[in-house]
Design an enzyme around this catalytic site. Sequence first.
Site, PDB file in Angstrom:
ATOM      1  N   SER A 140      -1.097  -1.761   1.482  1.00 32.43           N
ATOM      2  CA  SER A 140      -0.313  -0.531   1.396  1.00 32.43           C
ATOM      3  C   SER A 140       1.117  -0.862   0.955  1.00 32.43           C
ATOM      4  O   SER A 140       1.309  -1.510  -0.081  1.00 32.43           O
ATOM      5  CB  SER A 140      -0.351   0.197   2.746  1.00 32.43           C
ATOM      6  OG  SER A 140       0.188   1.485   2.662  1.00 32.43           O
ATOM      7  N   ARG A 210       3.733  11.296  13.120  1.00 37.08           N
ATOM      8  CA  ARG A 210       2.680  10.296  13.289  1.00 37.08           C
ATOM      9  C   ARG A 210       1.294  10.935  13.224  1.00 37.08           C
ATOM     10  O   ARG A 210       0.360  10.359  12.662  1.00 37.08           O
ATOM     11  CB  ARG A 210       2.864   9.576  14.626  1.00 37.08           C
ATOM     12  CG  ARG A 210       1.919   8.404  14.830  1.00 37.08           C
ATOM     13  CD  ARG A 210       2.113   7.350  13.757  1.00 37.08           C
ATOM     14  NE  ARG A 210       1.439   6.101  14.096  1.00 37.08           N
ATOM     15  CZ  ARG A 210       1.381   5.048  13.300  1.00 37.08           C
ATOM     16  NH1 ARG A 210       1.973   5.093  12.126  1.00 37.08           N
ATOM     17  NH2 ARG A 210       0.759   3.952  13.668  1.00 37.08           N
ATOM     18  N   ASP A 305     -10.459   5.618   0.253  1.00 40.43           N
ATOM     19  CA  ASP A 305      -9.003   5.729   0.412  1.00 40.43           C
ATOM     20  C   ASP A 305      -8.483   6.786  -0.547  1.00 40.43           C
ATOM     21  O   ASP A 305      -8.335   6.548  -1.741  1.00 40.43           O
ATOM     22  CB  ASP A 305      -8.347   4.377   0.134  1.00 40.43           C
ATOM     23  CG  ASP A 305      -6.841   4.381   0.368  1.00 40.43           C
ATOM     24  OD1 ASP A 305      -6.279   5.452   0.674  1.00 40.43           O
ATOM     25  OD2 ASP A 305      -6.229   3.302   0.232  1.00 40.43           O
ATOM     26  N   HIS A 338      -7.764   4.863   4.152  1.00 38.09           N
ATOM     27  CA  HIS A 338      -6.677   3.930   3.854  1.00 38.09           C
ATOM     28  C   HIS A 338      -6.585   2.815   4.896  1.00 38.09           C
ATOM     29  O   HIS A 338      -6.234   1.678   4.571  1.00 38.09           O
ATOM     30  CB  HIS A 338      -5.355   4.700   3.779  1.00 38.09           C
ATOM     31  CG  HIS A 338      -4.197   3.863   3.329  1.00 38.09           C
ATOM     32  ND1 HIS A 338      -4.182   3.202   2.119  1.00 38.09           N
ATOM     33  CD2 HIS A 338      -3.006   3.577   3.924  1.00 38.09           C
ATOM     34  CE1 HIS A 338      -3.037   2.555   1.981  1.00 38.09           C
ATOM     35  NE2 HIS A 338      -2.313   2.761   3.062  1.00 38.09           N
ATOM     36  N   ASP A 339      -6.898   3.114   6.140  1.00 36.98           N
ATOM     37  CA  ASP A 339      -6.813   2.107   7.205  1.00 36.98           C
ATOM     38  C   ASP A 339      -7.818   0.974   7.051  1.00 36.98           C
ATOM     39  O   ASP A 339      -7.778   0.010   7.823  1.00 36.98           O
ATOM     40  CB  ASP A 339      -7.032   2.773   8.567  1.00 36.98           C
ATOM     41  CG  ASP A 339      -5.730   3.215   9.215  1.00 36.98           C
ATOM     42  OD1 ASP A 339      -4.660   2.943   8.645  1.00 36.98           O
ATOM     43  OD2 ASP A 339      -5.789   3.837  10.295  1.00 36.98           O
TER      44      ASP A 339
END
Length: 363
Positions: A140, A210, A305, A338-339
């Site tokens: 990232s 968050r 992602d 994405h994680d």
Amino acid sequence: MHFDQPLSLESGGVLAGYDIVYETYGTLNAERSNAILVCHALSGSHHAAGYHHADDRKPGWWENMIGPGKVLDSDRFFIVSSNNLGGCYGTTGPATINPDSGRPFGPDFPLLTVRDWVHSQARLADRLGIGTWLAVVGGSLGGMQGLQWAIEYPERVRHVAAIAAAPKLTAQNIAFNEVARQAIRSDPDFHDGRYHDHGTEPRGGLRLARMLGHITYLSDDIMAEKFGRDLREDRISFDFGVEFQVESYLRHQGDSFVGSFDANTYLLMTKVLDYFDPAAATGGDLSAAFRPAMADFMLMSFTSDWRFAPERSREIVKALHDNDLDVSYAEIESSQGHDAFLLQIPQYVDVFSAYVERMEREI
């Protein structure tokens, strides 16, 4: 590590002095040829692997990849992980006391860019006696730092592994960051960024930021698999409390973030993401931006992602090929979004390990 030499920033500001907090894993060899810089993403830190003490609730953020016998094997490599400038884990940032005022920098801390981070990391490398990195690695925003290293210091990095990265943010990504910033800045406890002076913090705004971020880090498939439409209780309660499991998850993520991360740092880090665009200096020509690069590259992306989609990595691959650079690219099948770059996905681990083995032959 304390630095007294002023650091001129891309914004025109100057940091007269600063500290960089870092961790190392493994041993630097006699030839100083086995050093790897690991760069963290938006909310990461220098604590990339291992446990600090016996009652740690969890290890460093890349425990899956760093350590003896792992992909980035600390028995073979000397791995350095630093907390970026502007951070809130010991490196100089908005929560640091400003020596000129005796109170936290807060909103007076200058905005930064990935290029500024790379220049500060180069100074850290100098202090550690590392003339050339065997590799600069990150996912990232960490991958973006690796790309910038190859442009800024082409003779000081031999390999770049950029994972789930992008050559710049899309308008949609910038929009997500702006919503997160507005959540923080609209909190009545924000006080124009001087909340430390008021003995408070924008807890509600940071919590919302968050929660929004976690929605973008996961894919629709993995959210359906983890939570679906499952209720916490057996029935709908017809109120605005936590009814669905996914609501509980997001609130937990938001609550656990508050108190461990500084709101001004979150604002700053999202701006660093927004500003990243190496092709801006070459009239939008990404191939021209990479013209100085000399490193070999490993690009990896993940099929699910949608925040930094595979096509963004392929843009980078094309630009590197246009410069006749040695490029490997893998598009990893995953449902984690994405994680995924933080996880032990077998295909991901296998591909990454194969490339690292190739790197090791050059030590």
